[in-house]
Design an enzyme around this catalytic site. Structure first.
Site, PDB file in Angstrom:
ATOM      1  N   GLY A  46       0.723  -1.311  -0.231  1.00 54.93           N
ATOM      2  CA  GLY A  46      -0.116   0.080  -0.133  1.00 54.93           C
ATOM      3  C   GLY A  46       0.795   1.418  -0.060  1.00 54.93           C
ATOM      4  O   GLY A  46       2.098   1.110   0.381  1.00 54.93           O
ATOM      5  N   GLN A  51       2.636  10.224   2.064  1.00 57.60           N
ATOM      6  CA  GLN A  51       3.938   9.436   2.112  1.00 57.60           C
ATOM      7  C   GLN A  51       5.094   9.753   1.077  1.00 57.60           C
ATOM      8  O   GLN A  51       6.189   9.639   1.230  1.00 57.60           O
ATOM      9  CB  GLN A  51       3.726   7.806   2.063  1.00 57.60           C
ATOM     10  CG  GLN A  51       3.134   7.261   3.257  1.00 57.60           C
ATOM     11  CD  GLN A  51       3.006   5.785   3.194  1.00 57.60           C
ATOM     12  OE1 GLN A  51       2.231   5.330   2.672  1.00 57.60           O
ATOM     13  NE2 GLN A  51       3.806   5.196   3.917  1.00 57.60           N
ATOM     14  N   CYS A  95       5.698  -0.320   7.796  1.00 56.30           N
ATOM     15  CA  CYS A  95       5.237   0.801   7.156  1.00 56.30           C
ATOM     16  C   CYS A  95       6.719   1.383   6.389  1.00 56.30           C
ATOM     17  O   CYS A  95       7.628   1.464   6.744  1.00 56.30           O
ATOM     18  CB  CYS A  95       5.003   2.123   8.249  1.00 56.30           C
ATOM     19  SG  CYS A  95       4.140   3.646   7.388  1.00 56.30           S
ATOM     20  N   LEU A  96       6.415   1.907   5.252  1.00 53.64           N
ATOM     21  CA  LEU A  96       7.357   2.422   4.186  1.00 53.64           C
ATOM     22  C   LEU A  96       8.050   3.713   4.764  1.00 53.64           C
ATOM     23  O   LEU A  96       8.937   3.842   4.287  1.00 53.64           O
ATOM     24  CB  LEU A  96       6.857   2.434   2.841  1.00 53.64           C
ATOM     25  CG  LEU A  96       6.600   1.058   2.413  1.00 53.64           C
ATOM     26  CD1 LEU A  96       5.813   1.248   0.764  1.00 53.64           C
ATOM     27  CD2 LEU A  96       7.631   0.189   1.999  1.00 53.64           C
ATOM     28  N   HIS A 137      -4.816   0.999   7.596  1.00 55.38           N
ATOM     29  CA  HIS A 137      -3.460   1.740   7.644  1.00 55.38           C
ATOM     30  C   HIS A 137      -3.384   2.901   6.575  1.00 55.38           C
ATOM     31  O   HIS A 137      -2.865   4.089   7.137  1.00 55.38           O
ATOM     32  CB  HIS A 137      -2.488   0.581   7.437  1.00 55.38           C
ATOM     33  CG  HIS A 137      -1.190   1.248   7.465  1.00 55.38           C
ATOM     34  ND1 HIS A 137      -0.183   0.562   8.306  1.00 55.38           N
ATOM     35  CD2 HIS A 137      -0.292   1.814   6.676  1.00 55.38           C
ATOM     36  CE1 HIS A 137       0.859   1.205   8.251  1.00 55.38           C
ATOM     37  NE2 HIS A 137       0.879   1.870   6.935  1.00 55.38           N
ATOM     38  N   GLU A 138      -3.819   2.736   5.487  1.00 55.89           N
ATOM     39  CA  GLU A 138      -3.573   3.657   4.440  1.00 55.89           C
ATOM     40  C   GLU A 138      -4.521   4.912   4.844  1.00 55.89           C
ATOM     41  O   GLU A 138      -4.242   6.170   4.540  1.00 55.89           O
ATOM     42  CB  GLU A 138      -3.800   3.283   3.059  1.00 55.89           C
ATOM     43  CG  GLU A 138      -2.808   2.027   2.450  1.00 55.89           C
ATOM     44  CD  GLU A 138      -1.394   2.390   2.803  1.00 55.89           C
ATOM     45  OE1 GLU A 138      -0.883   3.503   2.639  1.00 55.89           O
ATOM     46  OE2 GLU A 138      -0.618   1.421   3.029  1.00 55.89           O
ATOM     47  N   HIS A 141      -3.239   7.130   7.228  1.00 54.53           N
ATOM     48  CA  HIS A 141      -2.139   8.192   6.442  1.00 54.53           C
ATOM     49  C   HIS A 141      -2.686   9.218   6.368  1.00 54.53           C
ATOM     50  O   HIS A 141      -2.143  10.513   6.217  1.00 54.53           O
ATOM     51  CB  HIS A 141      -1.317   7.436   5.528  1.00 54.53           C
ATOM     52  CG  HIS A 141      -0.057   6.662   5.715  1.00 54.53           C
ATOM     53  ND1 HIS A 141       1.001   7.104   6.629  1.00 54.53           N
ATOM     54  CD2 HIS A 141       0.224   5.385   5.417  1.00 54.53           C
ATOM     55  CE1 HIS A 141       1.747   6.088   6.850  1.00 54.53           C
ATOM     56  NE2 HIS A 141       1.328   4.926   6.025  1.00 54.53           N
TER      57      HIS A 141
HETATM   58  O1  K1U Z   1       1.606   2.336   3.937  1.00 50.42           O
HETATM   59  C1  K1U Z   1       2.620   1.746   4.016  1.00 50.42           C
HETATM   60  O2  K1U Z   1       3.801   2.250   4.513  1.00 50.42           O
HETATM   61  C2  K1U Z   1       2.770   0.485   2.987  1.00 50.42           C
HETATM   62  C3  K1U Z   1       2.813  -0.604   4.151  1.00 50.42           C
HETATM   63  C4  K1U Z   1       1.279  -1.042   4.014  1.00 50.42           C
HETATM   64  C5  K1U Z   1       1.027  -2.143   5.221  1.00 50.42           C
HETATM   65  C6  K1U Z   1       1.760  -3.201   5.519  1.00 50.42           C
HETATM   66  C7  K1U Z   1       1.368  -4.096   6.510  1.00 50.42           C
HETATM   67  C8  K1U Z   1       0.335  -3.979   7.239  1.00 50.42           C
HETATM   68  C9  K1U Z   1      -0.377  -2.733   6.929  1.00 50.42           C
HETATM   69  C10 K1U Z   1      -0.189  -1.925   5.877  1.00 50.42           C
HETATM   70  C11 K1U Z   1       3.570  -1.663   3.651  1.00 50.42           C
HETATM   71  O3  K1U Z   1       3.646  -2.083   2.516  1.00 50.42           O
HETATM   72  S1  K1U Z   1       4.914  -2.348   4.515  1.00 50.42           S
HETATM   73  C12 K1U Z   1       5.572  -3.634   3.344  1.00 50.42           C
HETATM   74  C13 K1U Z   1       4.795  -4.484   3.517  1.00 50.42           C
HETATM   75  O4  K1U Z   1       4.105  -5.085   4.299  1.00 50.42           O
HETATM   76  C14 K1U Z   1       5.385  -5.784   2.547  1.00 50.42           C
HETATM   77  C15 K1U Z   1       6.508  -5.941   1.518  1.00 50.42           C
HETATM   78  C16 K1U Z   1       6.605  -6.787   0.846  1.00 50.42           C
HETATM   79  C17 K1U Z   1       5.893  -7.843   0.804  1.00 50.42           C
HETATM   80  C18 K1U Z   1       4.681  -7.775   1.726  1.00 50.42           C
HETATM   81  C19 K1U Z   1       4.575  -6.954   2.430  1.00 50.42           C
HETATM   82 ZN    ZN Z   2       2.475   3.120   6.138  1.00 53.49          ZN
END
Ligand code: K1U
Ligand code: ZN
Length: 173
Positions: A46, A51, A95-96, A137-138, A141
């Site tokens: 996401g 972000q 979270c990125l 989560h998004e 944000h």
């Molecule tokens: O919003 C963001 O920062 C993105 C985030 C979204 C998220 C992750 C986990 C739970 C809720 C929301 C991410 O994508 S973090 C990276 C991640 O979870 C992932 C990366 C590669 C493969 C699978 C998952």
């Molecule tokens: Zn996030």
């Protein structure tokens, strides 16, 4: 299409409520493409516009995990949760904007969300599992909220200090 830089916590833009999307034009469609490319490259499931420093209520996500399954890139404009289940799920979120930090967060297990599509159509869908966690989560944000805001103050402070150090190191490199 272009990769955008992802803001790292702490940053005031990540604490700010984003503005509704008012106009759908070619610029917004290019932004959606850039956000999807940035999300897949990270990699992530996401990404919300704040972000990347764009203070509009827009998010992208694709939570298809199965190897070989078709991707499902989604673009949501002005999303709103219209219903949440009583039942909750705990998921270890990342979270990125808070790289390499993970913590359990409890959220409603199912949510119904309405939004406007890039074509300007009103959409509504019930999400569960990882999709429900991710869309909440998004949307957080878009409201200036991070998953670490659900944690105890001491844990949040520890993560914030690590992120401040990471930003200092990246600025020096
Ligand atoms: O919003 C963001 O920062 C993105 C985030 C979204 C998220 C992750 C986990 C739970 C809720 C929301 C991410 O994508 S973090 C990276 C991640 O979870 C992932 C990366 C590669 C493969 C699978 C998952
Ligand atoms: Zn996030």
């Amino acid at each position: 299409m272009a990769l955008r830089d992802i803001l790292i916590h702490p940053d005031p833009r990540l604490k700010t409520v984003a503005d509704p999307v008012a106009t759908i034009d070619d610029g917004l469609k290019r932004l959606a493409d850039d956000m999807l490319e940035t999300m897949y490259a990270a990699p992530g499931i996401g990404l919300a516009a704040p972000q990347i420093g764009v203070m509009q209520r827009m998010l992208v996500m694709d939570c298809v995990k199965e190897e070989g399954a078709a991707p499902r890139p989604m673009v949501l404009l002005n999303p709103e949760v219209t219903w949440s289940s009583e039942a909750c799920n705990v998921y270890e979120e990342g979270c990125l904007s808070v790289p390499d930090q993970y913590a359990d967060v409890e959220r409603p297990a199912e949510v119904e969300v309405t939004w406007t599509s890039l074509e300007g159509a009103e959409q509504s869908e019930r999400f569960d599992g990882l999709w429900a966690t991710c869309v909440q989560h998004e949307i957080d944000h878009l409201n200036g909220k991070l998953f670490i805001d659900y944690l105890k103050p001491l844990k949040r402070q520890m993560i914030t200090r690590k992120m401040q150090k990471l930003k200092r190191e990246r600025a020096r490199a």
